[in-house]
Design a protein around this motif. Structure first.
Motif, mmCIF file in Angstrom:
data_model
loop_
_atom_site.group_PDB
_atom_site.id
_atom_site.type_symbol
_atom_site.label_atom_id
_atom_site.label_comp_id
_atom_site.label_asym_id
_atom_site.label_seq_id
_atom_site.Cartn_x
_atom_site.Cartn_y
_atom_site.Cartn_z
ATOM 1 N N ILE A 145 46.952 39.867 50.218
ATOM 2 C CA ILE A 145 46.172 40.919 50.883
ATOM 3 C C ILE A 145 46.142 42.172 50.015
ATOM 4 O O ILE A 145 45.076 42.741 49.765
ATOM 5 N N ARG A 146 47.291 42.598 49.536
ATOM 6 C CA ARG A 146 47.321 43.783 48.669
ATOM 7 C C ARG A 146 46.556 43.527 47.372
ATOM 8 O O ARG A 146 45.856 44.405 46.864
ATOM 9 N N ASP A 147 46.683 42.318 46.806
ATOM 10 C CA ASP A 147 45.978 41.999 45.569
ATOM 11 C C ASP A 147 44.464 42.101 45.733
ATOM 12 O O ASP A 147 43.765 42.567 44.830
ATOM 13 N N HIS A 148 43.948 41.656 46.893
ATOM 14 C CA HIS A 148 42.500 41.683 47.136
ATOM 15 C C HIS A 148 41.994 43.055 47.594
ATOM 16 O O HIS A 148 40.780 43.258 47.689
ATOM 17 N N THR A 149 42.896 43.972 47.907
ATOM 18 C CA THR A 149 42.469 45.279 48.434
ATOM 19 C C THR A 149 42.973 46.404 47.549
ATOM 20 O O THR A 149 42.282 46.837 46.640
ATOM 21 N N GLN A 150 44.188 46.847 47.760
ATOM 22 C CA GLN A 150 44.713 48.031 47.089
ATOM 23 C C GLN A 150 44.831 47.856 45.576
ATOM 24 O O GLN A 150 44.645 48.801 44.832
ATOM 25 N N ARG A 151 45.101 46.673 45.098
ATOM 26 C CA ARG A 151 45.242 46.444 43.654
ATOM 27 C C ARG A 151 43.963 45.932 42.998
ATOM 28 O O ARG A 151 43.945 45.668 41.800
ATOM 29 N N ALA A 152 42.909 45.785 43.745
ATOM 30 C CA ALA A 152 41.665 45.226 43.230
ATOM 31 C C ALA A 152 40.818 46.277 42.515
ATOM 32 O O ALA A 152 40.902 47.465 42.800
ATOM 33 N N THR A 153 40.005 45.797 41.593
ATOM 34 C CA THR A 153 39.036 46.624 40.876
ATOM 35 C C THR A 153 37.677 45.955 40.996
ATOM 36 O O THR A 153 37.572 44.733 40.888
ATOM 37 N N TRP A 154 36.663 46.755 41.220
ATOM 38 C CA TRP A 154 35.301 46.230 41.345
ATOM 39 C C TRP A 154 34.466 46.613 40.131
ATOM 40 O O TRP A 154 34.537 47.744 39.646
ATOM 41 N N LEU A 155 33.662 45.668 39.686
ATOM 42 C CA LEU A 155 32.599 45.927 38.728
ATOM 43 C C LEU A 155 31.310 45.832 39.530
ATOM 44 O O LEU A 155 31.028 44.808 40.141
ATOM 45 N N GLY A 156 30.541 46.906 39.566
ATOM 46 C CA GLY A 156 29.333 46.911 40.382
ATOM 47 C C GLY A 156 29.632 47.285 41.814
ATOM 48 O O GLY A 156 30.691 47.821 42.141
ATOM 49 N N GLN A 157 28.687 46.976 42.686
ATOM 50 C CA GLN A 157 28.772 47.330 44.102
ATOM 51 C C GLN A 157 29.857 46.528 44.809
ATOM 52 O O GLN A 157 29.836 45.300 44.781
ATOM 53 N N PRO A 158 30.838 47.190 45.438
ATOM 54 C CA PRO A 158 31.842 46.426 46.187
ATOM 55 C C PRO A 158 31.260 45.832 47.473
ATOM 56 O O PRO A 158 30.316 46.381 48.043
ATOM 57 N N PHE A 159 31.827 44.733 47.890
ATOM 58 C CA PHE A 159 31.477 44.099 49.154
ATOM 59 C C PHE A 159 32.718 44.100 50.042
ATOM 60 O O PHE A 159 33.820 43.854 49.557
ATOM 61 N N PRO A 160 32.560 44.352 51.336
ATOM 62 C CA PRO A 160 33.732 44.339 52.223
ATOM 63 C C PRO A 160 34.259 42.909 52.380
ATOM 64 O O PRO A 160 33.520 42.008 52.748
ATOM 65 N N LEU A 161 35.519 42.728 52.062
ATOM 66 C CA LEU A 161 36.132 41.408 52.192
ATOM 67 C C LEU A 161 36.570 41.162 53.627
ATOM 68 O O LEU A 161 36.848 42.105 54.365
ATOM 69 N N GLN A 162 36.661 39.922 53.998
ATOM 70 C CA GLN A 162 37.121 39.519 55.323
ATOM 71 C C GLN A 162 38.643 39.420 55.276
ATOM 72 O O GLN A 162 39.222 38.333 55.278
ATOM 73 N N VAL A 163 39.312 40.571 55.210
ATOM 74 C CA VAL A 163 40.762 40.605 55.045
ATOM 75 C C VAL A 163 41.463 39.985 56.249
ATOM 76 O O VAL A 163 42.501 39.334 56.105
ATOM 77 N N GLY A 164 40.913 40.153 57.444
ATOM 78 C CA GLY A 164 41.500 39.538 58.633
ATOM 79 C C GLY A 164 41.546 38.028 58.498
ATOM 80 O O GLY A 164 42.531 37.388 58.877
ATOM 81 N N LEU A 165 40.493 37.450 57.930
ATOM 82 C CA LEU A 165 40.451 36.009 57.691
ATOM 83 C C LEU A 165 41.546 35.609 56.698
ATOM 84 O O LEU A 165 42.244 34.618 56.898
#
Length: 177
Positions: A145-165
């Protein structure tokens, strides 16, 4: 994005405390600073910084997204996928998903990076060659969860991930263990 205040952070100076003050001397460009010489290169040139994995999972995942209902993006993503497989055969490249899968809200494919050298070669290449597509670059530390959110970097437009899933999937895996 996950709230960064829920995490703790070690001091960036850990291991570099009690050293002499840095110089204010500038390089010839007049802007950047002259750095003190190092006895050796940072170990981060050879292996990913802990807690990033340096194993068969790969240190970083790159998810390259495209909108499956826009023909030009589908075509571009397919061509990019082929180019990556040809130019970077040492990387692990997964199938193209033509619909959302897991926490990923739209179609995508994934590339795994195993070494800092691969990261250093592939990410700048992708910055230039990703065209209209967005990419999520995240480490693999075991805290998905942290890897996909707080530690993630986006190239281009970010998309909201389904973190609850993703959270529910991790809970099911923990129950099964």
């Amino acid at each position: 994005m996950s709230d960064p205040s829920i995490y703790t952070y070690p001091s960036p100076l850990e291991g570099y405390q009690n050293l002499p003050p840095l110089s204010d001397e500038k390089n010839a460009d007049g802007k950047s600073y002259v750095n003190p010489p190092a006895e050796k290169l940072s170990p981060a040139y050879d292996s990913f910084t802990s807690p990033i994995t340096n194993d068969e999972r790969g240190g970083f995942d790159v998810h390259i997204y495209f909108q499956q209902n826009i023909d030009t993006e589908v075509k571009f993503a397919t061509e990019l996928w082929e180019r990556i497989r040809r130019e970077f055969p040492e990387l692990r490249v997964y199938r193209i998903w033509d619909k959302p899968i897991g926490p990923h809200p739209i179609a995508m494919f994934e590339v795994n990076l195993f070494t800092p050298a691969q990261f250093g070669a592939f990410v700048p290449w992708l910055v230039i060659n990703r065209g209209p597509l967005s990419a999520l670059v995240h480490p693999n530390t075991g805290d998905d969860i942290r890897d996909h959110t707080q530690r993630a970097t986006w190239l281009g437009q970010p998309f909201p991930l389904q973190v609850g899933l993703l959270r529910r999937l991790l809970e099911k895996q923990a129950e099964a263990a």
